[in-house]
Design a protein around this motif. Structure first.
Motif, short mmCIF file in Angstrom:
data_model
loop_
_atom_site.label_atom_id
_atom_site.label_comp_id
_atom_site.label_asym_id
_atom_site.label_seq_id
_atom_site.Cartn_x
_atom_site.Cartn_y
_atom_site.Cartn_z
N ALA A 25 1.02 -0.99 -0.06
CA ALA A 25 -0.21 -0.20 -0.12
C ALA A 25 0.81 1.64 -0.05
CB ALA A 25 -1.17 0.37 1.28
N GLN A 26 2.14 1.26 0.42
CA GLN A 26 3.13 2.52 0.40
C GLN A 26 3.48 2.48 -0.99
OE1 GLN A 26 3.38 4.16 2.64
NE2 GLN A 26 1.75 2.85 4.02
N VAL A 29 2.02 7.48 -3.06
CA VAL A 29 1.65 8.20 -1.46
C VAL A 29 1.29 9.93 -2.17
CG1 VAL A 29 2.42 9.99 0.19
CG2 VAL A 29 3.38 7.37 0.28
N ASN A 30 -0.27 9.75 -2.22
CA ASN A 30 -1.33 10.85 -2.47
C ASN A 30 -1.26 11.90 -1.17
OD1 ASN A 30 -1.33 9.86 -5.14
ND2 ASN A 30 -3.26 9.13 -4.68
N ILE A 31 -0.96 13.67 -1.61
CA ILE A 31 -1.13 14.13 -0.33
C ILE A 31 -1.70 15.01 -1.17
CG2 ILE A 31 0.39 16.07 0.91
CD1 ILE A 31 2.50 14.21 1.02
N LYS A 106 -8.09 9.21 -2.31
CA LYS A 106 -7.33 8.50 -0.78
C LYS A 106 -5.96 8.96 -0.59
CE LYS A 106 -10.04 4.24 -1.23
NZ LYS A 106 -11.75 4.90 -2.22
N PRO A 107 -6.56 10.09 -0.06
CA PRO A 107 -4.36 10.41 0.56
C PRO A 107 -4.39 10.64 1.33
CG PRO A 107 -6.90 12.48 0.83
CD PRO A 107 -7.41 11.12 -0.15
N SER A 108 -3.04 10.72 1.41
CA SER A 108 -2.23 9.60 2.75
C SER A 108 -2.15 10.94 4.13
CB SER A 108 -0.80 9.76 2.73
OG SER A 108 -0.67 8.47 2.06
N ALA A 109 -2.96 12.13 3.40
CA ALA A 109 -2.90 13.45 4.47
C ALA A 109 -3.41 14.35 3.34
CB ALA A 109 -1.50 13.83 4.77
N VAL A 130 -7.99 11.34 8.53
CA VAL A 130 -7.14 11.78 7.50
C VAL A 130 -5.90 12.00 8.15
CG1 VAL A 130 -7.84 12.77 5.82
CG2 VAL A 130 -5.69 11.51 5.50
N SER A 150 -6.57 14.47 14.39
CA SER A 150 -5.58 13.99 13.91
C SER A 150 -5.58 15.47 12.52
CB SER A 150 -5.97 13.57 12.75
OG SER A 150 -6.55 12.16 13.35
#
Length: 305
Positions: A25-26, A29-31, A106-109, A130, A150
């Motif tokens: 899954a890594q 990485v979408n931000i 589905k961003p990581s941040a 998130v 968060s």
């Protein structure tokens, strides 16, 4: 870059390689970087004299440079980084917009470059889904009453900045301070933060005087720098979010004294002439990329990424 820093960076990269080998899954990485159309924070501004432009630049270029820098490590560990910039319409619902973006991309941040009410609403509605980053708001509300699980604050708070300034004044033995402020909510809040820091570090606020913008002769007591700065003190603290009145103070006070706060000496998260901690390299990269110097908000967006 020091030798010890290189070793720490290498250790982090190796840890990431080993963990990435067990977590597909890594691989990407979408931000997300979210702003709002018509944001008054970035609206063109002109002083009452029509000679001072304090227009701010969107901090997205700081985030873009962060992605560019991250790709250097990404290539070594087979991880792709992508910045998704999304703009909310002027009348759009911020929590709903961010919720749909999270479900779709589905961003990581998520980096929030939004007015403070939007940040409060988004963090309250989606704070557990998130990691979110505040890159520009310094007031206490987001860190106290509206604190979210968060929501991470990259920009220093007003309290942190005023504490830093008060500590410097203490070190320089400038312990008797004249405070100038306006009636605006932002300036009153900045004044309150400085007064709290002054009490904390044993500095005396000799007097608080209120100024007004303009050159109306009927308000000379409040718009004349020389009339406002009479008395005996070690330095002048000026609270001026617009930077319109503050720019008139250095070298024009009735007695020759340092000016701090809204002009002169200021406590900043970042400065384009900082010479330590790898700052020259980052400033050069940013100037080459954005064709302008790096602001505090640019730096905060870069750090968030």
């Amino acid at each position: 870059m020091t030798s010890s820093f290189r070793w720490r960076l290498l250790a982090i990269v190796l840890m990431f390689i080993f963990s990435a080998g067990n977590a597909s899954a890594q691989e990407r990485v979408n931000i997300a970087y979210i702003d709002r159309a018509g944001d008054p924070f970035y609206a063109p501004r002109e002083s009452y004299g029509g000679i001072y432009d304090a227009t701010r630049q969107p901090a997205v270029q700081g985030a873009e440079l962060g992605i560019k820098d991250a790709k250097v490590i990404g290539r070594a560990v087979a991880v792709g980084f992508e910045l998704i910039r999304a703009t909310i319409e002027e009348t759009g619902d911020a929590p709903d917009f961010v919720r749909k973006l999270i479900e779709r991309d589905k961003p990581s941040a998520v980096i929030l470059d939004l007015p403070e009410p939007d940040v409060v609403a988004v963090a309250a509605a989606l704070g557990r889904s998130v990691a979110m980053f505040n890159i520009r708001h310094r007031g206490p509300a987001l860190r106290q009453q509206a604190c979210a699980t968060s929501l991470f604050h990259v920009i220093p708070s007003a309290t942190m900045s005023s504490d830093a300034l008060a500590q410097y004044l203490k070190v320089m033995n400038w312990e008797n301070i004249l405070v100038l402020t306006s009636e605006s909510t932002a300036d009153r809040a900045e004044t309150a933060a400085f007064e709290a820091s002054a009490r904390k570090f044993g500095i005396t606020v000799s007097e608080v005087r209120t100024y007004v913008h303009g050159s109306d002769p009927r308000q000379r007591d409040q718009n004349s720098v020389r009339l406002l700065t009479g008395g005996d003190y070690d330095a002048v603290f000026v609270a001026d979010e617009t930077r319109e009145f503050a720019r008139l103070l250095p070298y024009r006070t009735l007695i020759p004294r340092p000016v701090v706060g809204g002009a002169g000496l200021a406590a900043l998260a970042w400065h384009p002439q900082w010479e330590r901690n790898g700052a020259p390299q980052l400033n050069r990269r940013f100037f080459k990329y954005a064709k302008r110097t790096m602001t505090e908000e640019d730096w905060a967006a870069w750090v968030a990424v």
